[in-house]
Design a protein around this motif. Structure first.
Motif, PDB file in Angstrom:
ATOM      1  N   LEU A 153       3.908   1.421  -7.645  1.00 22.32           N
ATOM      2  CA  LEU A 153       3.578   1.121  -9.038  1.00 22.32           C
ATOM      3  C   LEU A 153       4.416   1.957  -9.998  1.00 22.32           C
ATOM      4  O   LEU A 153       4.906   1.444 -11.011  1.00 22.32           O
ATOM      5  N   GLU A 154       4.612   3.236  -9.677  1.00 24.70           N
ATOM      6  CA  GLU A 154       5.430   4.079 -10.552  1.00 24.70           C
ATOM      7  C   GLU A 154       6.848   3.551 -10.646  1.00 24.70           C
ATOM      8  O   GLU A 154       7.459   3.551 -11.720  1.00 24.70           O
ATOM      9  N   SER A 155       7.382   3.066  -9.532  1.00 24.72           N
ATOM     10  CA  SER A 155       8.728   2.485  -9.539  1.00 24.72           C
ATOM     11  C   SER A 155       8.775   1.230 -10.403  1.00 24.72           C
ATOM     12  O   SER A 155       9.737   1.010 -11.148  1.00 24.72           O
ATOM     13  N   LEU A 156       7.744   0.420 -10.314  1.00 25.00           N
ATOM     14  CA  LEU A 156       7.693  -0.791 -11.136  1.00 25.00           C
ATOM     15  C   LEU A 156       7.590  -0.446 -12.615  1.00 25.00           C
ATOM     16  O   LEU A 156       8.214  -1.094 -13.464  1.00 25.00           O
ATOM     17  N   MET A 157       6.803   0.563 -12.933  1.00 19.38           N
ATOM     18  CA  MET A 157       6.656   0.968 -14.338  1.00 19.38           C
ATOM     19  C   MET A 157       7.960   1.524 -14.892  1.00 19.38           C
ATOM     20  O   MET A 157       8.247   1.394 -16.083  1.00 19.38           O
ATOM     21  N   SER A 158       8.766   2.120 -14.045  1.00 21.71           N
ATOM     22  CA  SER A 158      10.035   2.700 -14.483  1.00 21.71           C
ATOM     23  C   SER A 158      11.157   1.685 -14.524  1.00 21.71           C
ATOM     24  O   SER A 158      12.142   1.854 -15.230  1.00 21.71           O
ATOM     25  N   ASN A 159      11.018   0.604 -13.731  1.00 20.92           N
ATOM     26  CA  ASN A 159      12.108  -0.366 -13.601  1.00 20.92           C
ATOM     27  C   ASN A 159      11.534  -1.768 -13.508  1.00 20.92           C
ATOM     28  O   ASN A 159      11.571  -2.397 -12.460  1.00 20.92           O
ATOM     29  N   ARG A 160      10.968  -2.233 -14.641  1.00 14.22           N
ATOM     30  CA  ARG A 160      10.315  -3.531 -14.653  1.00 14.22           C
ATOM     31  C   ARG A 160      11.256  -4.638 -14.210  1.00 14.22           C
ATOM     32  O   ARG A 160      12.361  -4.793 -14.712  1.00 14.22           O
ATOM     33  N   GLY A 161      10.820  -5.417 -13.218  1.00 12.34           N
ATOM     34  CA  GLY A 161      11.563  -6.580 -12.781  1.00 12.34           C
ATOM     35  C   GLY A 161      12.716  -6.292 -11.848  1.00 12.34           C
ATOM     36  O   GLY A 161      13.383  -7.206 -11.386  1.00 12.34           O
ATOM     37  N   GLY A 162      12.981  -5.020 -11.549  1.00 11.46           N
ATOM     38  CA  GLY A 162      14.134  -4.698 -10.727  1.00 11.46           C
ATOM     39  C   GLY A 162      13.812  -4.397  -9.282  1.00 11.46           C
ATOM     40  O   GLY A 162      14.671  -3.916  -8.551  1.00 11.46           O
ATOM     41  N   ILE A 163      12.575  -4.675  -8.839  1.00 11.88           N
ATOM     42  CA  ILE A 163      12.166  -4.355  -7.481  1.00 11.88           C
ATOM     43  C   ILE A 163      11.667  -5.617  -6.785  1.00 11.88           C
ATOM     44  O   ILE A 163      10.856  -6.369  -7.330  1.00 11.88           O
ATOM     45  N   GLU A 164      12.147  -5.841  -5.591  1.00  7.73           N
ATOM     46  CA  GLU A 164      11.744  -7.015  -4.823  1.00  7.73           C
ATOM     47  C   GLU A 164      10.281  -6.889  -4.397  1.00  7.73           C
ATOM     48  O   GLU A 164       9.833  -5.821  -3.970  1.00  7.73           O
ATOM     49  N   VAL A 165       9.535  -7.985  -4.520  1.00  8.36           N
ATOM     50  CA  VAL A 165       8.128  -7.980  -4.119  1.00  8.36           C
ATOM     51  C   VAL A 165       8.026  -7.851  -2.601  1.00  8.36           C
ATOM     52  O   VAL A 165       8.687  -8.577  -1.852  1.00  8.36           O
ATOM     53  N   ARG A 166       7.215  -6.922  -2.166  1.00 12.15           N
ATOM     54  CA  ARG A 166       7.002  -6.709  -0.732  1.00 12.15           C
ATOM     55  C   ARG A 166       5.511  -6.587  -0.446  1.00 12.15           C
ATOM     56  O   ARG A 166       4.740  -6.153  -1.299  1.00 12.15           O
ATOM     57  N   HIS A 167       5.132  -6.967   0.768  1.00 10.29           N
ATOM     58  CA  HIS A 167       3.757  -6.819   1.227  1.00 10.29           C
ATOM     59  C   HIS A 167       3.783  -5.875   2.425  1.00 10.29           C
ATOM     60  O   HIS A 167       4.032  -6.284   3.552  1.00 10.29           O
ATOM     61  N   GLU A 168       3.535  -4.607   2.150  1.00  6.27           N
ATOM     62  CA  GLU A 168       3.589  -3.589   3.185  1.00  6.27           C
ATOM     63  C   GLU A 168       2.203  -3.405   3.810  1.00  6.27           C
ATOM     64  O   GLU A 168       1.198  -3.386   3.109  1.00  6.27           O
ATOM     65  N   LYS A 169       2.187  -3.260   5.140  1.00  3.61           N
ATOM     66  CA  LYS A 169       0.924  -3.105   5.853  1.00  3.61           C
ATOM     67  C   LYS A 169       0.985  -1.885   6.763  1.00  3.61           C
ATOM     68  O   LYS A 169       1.976  -1.682   7.460  1.00  3.61           O
ATOM     69  N   PHE A 170      -0.100  -1.107   6.743  1.00  5.33           N
ATOM     70  CA  PHE A 170      -0.169   0.109   7.539  1.00  5.33           C
ATOM     71  C   PHE A 170      -1.286  -0.015   8.578  1.00  5.33           C
ATOM     72  O   PHE A 170      -2.373  -0.509   8.274  1.00  5.33           O
ATOM     73  N   THR A 171      -0.998   0.450   9.777  1.00  8.80           N
ATOM     74  CA  THR A 171      -1.938   0.317  10.892  1.00  8.80           C
ATOM     75  C   THR A 171      -2.653   1.635  11.177  1.00  8.80           C
ATOM     76  O   THR A 171      -2.023   2.701  11.193  1.00  8.80           O
ATOM     77  N   GLY A 172      -3.960   1.544  11.417  1.00 10.57           N
ATOM     78  CA  GLY A 172      -4.767   2.720  11.697  1.00 10.57           C
ATOM     79  C   GLY A 172      -4.890   3.006  13.179  1.00 10.57           C
ATOM     80  O   GLY A 172      -4.123   2.491  13.999  1.00 10.57           O
ATOM     81  N   GLU A 173      -5.885   3.813  13.539  1.00  9.36           N
ATOM     82  CA  GLU A 173      -6.075   4.225  14.928  1.00  9.36           C
ATOM     83  C   GLU A 173      -7.510   3.969  15.372  1.00  9.36           C
ATOM     84  O   GLU A 173      -8.460   4.175  14.607  1.00  9.36           O
ATOM     85  N   PHE A 174      -7.656   3.543  16.626  1.00  8.35           N
ATOM     86  CA  PHE A 174      -8.990   3.333  17.181  1.00  8.35           C
ATOM     87  C   PHE A 174      -9.669   4.676  17.408  1.00  8.35           C
ATOM     88  O   PHE A 174      -9.044   5.644  17.848  1.00  8.35           O
ATOM     89  N   VAL A 175     -10.965   4.739  17.087  1.00 10.51           N
ATOM     90  CA  VAL A 175     -11.751   5.950  17.274  1.00 10.51           C
ATOM     91  C   VAL A 175     -12.814   5.669  18.339  1.00 10.51           C
ATOM     92  O   VAL A 175     -13.782   4.954  18.067  1.00 10.51           O
ATOM     93  N   PRO A 176     -12.665   6.176  19.567  1.00  6.95           N
ATOM     94  CA  PRO A 176     -13.645   5.925  20.619  1.00  6.95           C
ATOM     95  C   PRO A 176     -15.013   6.485  20.231  1.00  6.95           C
ATOM     96  O   PRO A 176     -15.108   7.466  19.493  1.00  6.95           O
ATOM     97  N   GLY A 177     -16.054   5.862  20.705  1.00  7.24           N
ATOM     98  CA  GLY A 177     -17.393   6.327  20.396  1.00  7.24           C
ATOM     99  C   GLY A 177     -18.396   5.907  21.442  1.00  7.24           C
ATOM    100  O   GLY A 177     -18.153   4.992  22.244  1.00  7.24           O
TER     101      GLY A 177
END
Length: 361
Positions: free
Chosen positions: A330-354
């Motif tokens: 968001l900070e990059s977009l606010m600094s450079n409106r319209g100059g950043i390619e739209v991306r959908h980034e996804k982050f993967t978590g970790e299984f917690v045994p129980g």
């Protein structure tokens, strides 16, 4: 309301340094001109100090800030946003902070926004309110002329945000995002559902109940639930999809799953968040069921403090990475409106045994 008459030299009473100038003591009615008079500087200097650009001498800054404190001056954020080409305000539309996952995200976003030298305004509609109420909160926040918008709720649809995309940079944070014009930084819900399903299947369970809220309840929970069910079915298991469209009712569907367990229809129950899983654990205990002897239970989020003591098998979402990256984008977009390619980034978590996940009986 009475006004305080000020005389030079008596700072102990909050007096201004100039002669017999009168300064109103009415909280939000204090004006920038009043601060300037009390600090013995120009209005333009006060404005520069409060905005932080261009730099002002340390002694002058101290005089201005002292006057601000003593007078109780509150800058008009909306007026400041209108007077500048861009605003340093970041708006965050946040879902129910009673959910520890949202509460943790809020704290981390606040920290990241401050690290960029920006300010955060958060709108949190009541947890029982739906999309229309969230949109109303969003419009009020945009009325403050925020320079960028973070959306962290699984209730509002991407189409609801379209009217604002040409006016303000928007980043979805911690929610599923597929819109081609909206930047997304989210959890990899499809992979998370598959990871949990693999654990349940590997424990030998062949018939599983999966709670699947509708999209109108939560896009994230819907995505997780559907992913769990599809992956289990792909491994040849029998899946009982318990769908619910009950908004703001995390206990919805619990009774139906308990009936399936009592009837011997399922040996495991999977939930799209830890709160629902915890509600089921309490209900199962009240019904005299043993976990995991009679039924195994899994959740998803992994944020609730003390989960290790409870022993809930879950998946810990990477909220720290998502919050930091979302604010960076968001900070990059606010600094450079319209100059950043739209991306959908996804982050993967970790299984917690129980202890709540055991082998099938």
């Amino acid at each position: 309301m009475p006004r305080t008459r000020t005389t030079a030299g008596d700072r102990s009473r909050g007096d201004a340094p100039r002669g017999d100038a009168e300064v109103p003591r009415e909280g939000l009615k204090i004006r920038m001109e009043d601060v300037a008079r009390a600090a013995n500087v120009s209005r333009a200097t006060v404005s520069r100090v409060l905005v932080g650009n261009p730099p002002v001498a340390a002694a002058t800054r101290e005089k201005v800030f002292r006057a601000v404190r003593e007078l109780g001056y509150v800058p008009n954020a909306m007026a400041q946003g209108l007077s500048k080409r861009s605003s340093d305000l970041v708006g965050l539309l946040l879902r129910d902070p009673r959910n520890p996952a949202y509460g943790r995200l809020h704290s981390l976003v606040q920290e990241a926004v401050s690290g960029h030298g920006l300010e955060l305004i958060t709108a949190v509609p009541h947890w029982k309110e739906g999309a229309e109420d969230e949109l109303a909160a969003l419009r009020r926040m945009l009325g403050l002329r925020v320079g960028g918008l973070l959306v962290s709720t699984g209730v509002i649809k991407a189409a609801d945000l379209e009217p604002f995309l040409d006016s303000v940079p928007v980043v979805s944070v911690g929610r599923v995002e597929d819109h081609p014009r909206i930047h997304g930084v989210s959890y990899n819900e499809d992979v998370h559902g598959a990871m949990l399903a693999d654990r349940v299947a590997s424990a030998g369970h062949r018939s599983v109940a999966v709670l699947v809220p509708t999209v109108s309840v939560s896009t994230a929970e819907n995505r997780r639930g559907r992913s769990m069910a599809v992956h289990l079915e792909g491994r040849g298991l029998t899946v009982h999809r318990i769908e619910t469209d009950a908004f703001g009712q995390p206990e919805a569907g619990i009774a139906r799953i308990l009936d399936l367990v009592r009837d011997g229809g399922v040996t495991a129950a999977m939930f799209p968040n830890d709160i629902r899983a915890m509600i089921f654990l309490r209900a199962a205990r009240a019904a005299g069921l043993d976990v995991p002897g009679d039924v195994s239970v899994t959740g998803c989020d992994g944020i609730i403090p003390g989960l290790d003591l409870i022993g809930l098998a879950t998946l810990r979402i990477p909220v720290e990475q998502v919050a930091a990256r979302g604010v960076d984008v968001l900070e990059s977009l606010m600094s450079n409106r319209g100059g950043i390619e739209v991306r959908h980034e996804k982050f993967t978590g970790e299984f917690v045994p129980g202890a709540t996940l055991g082998p099938a009986a």
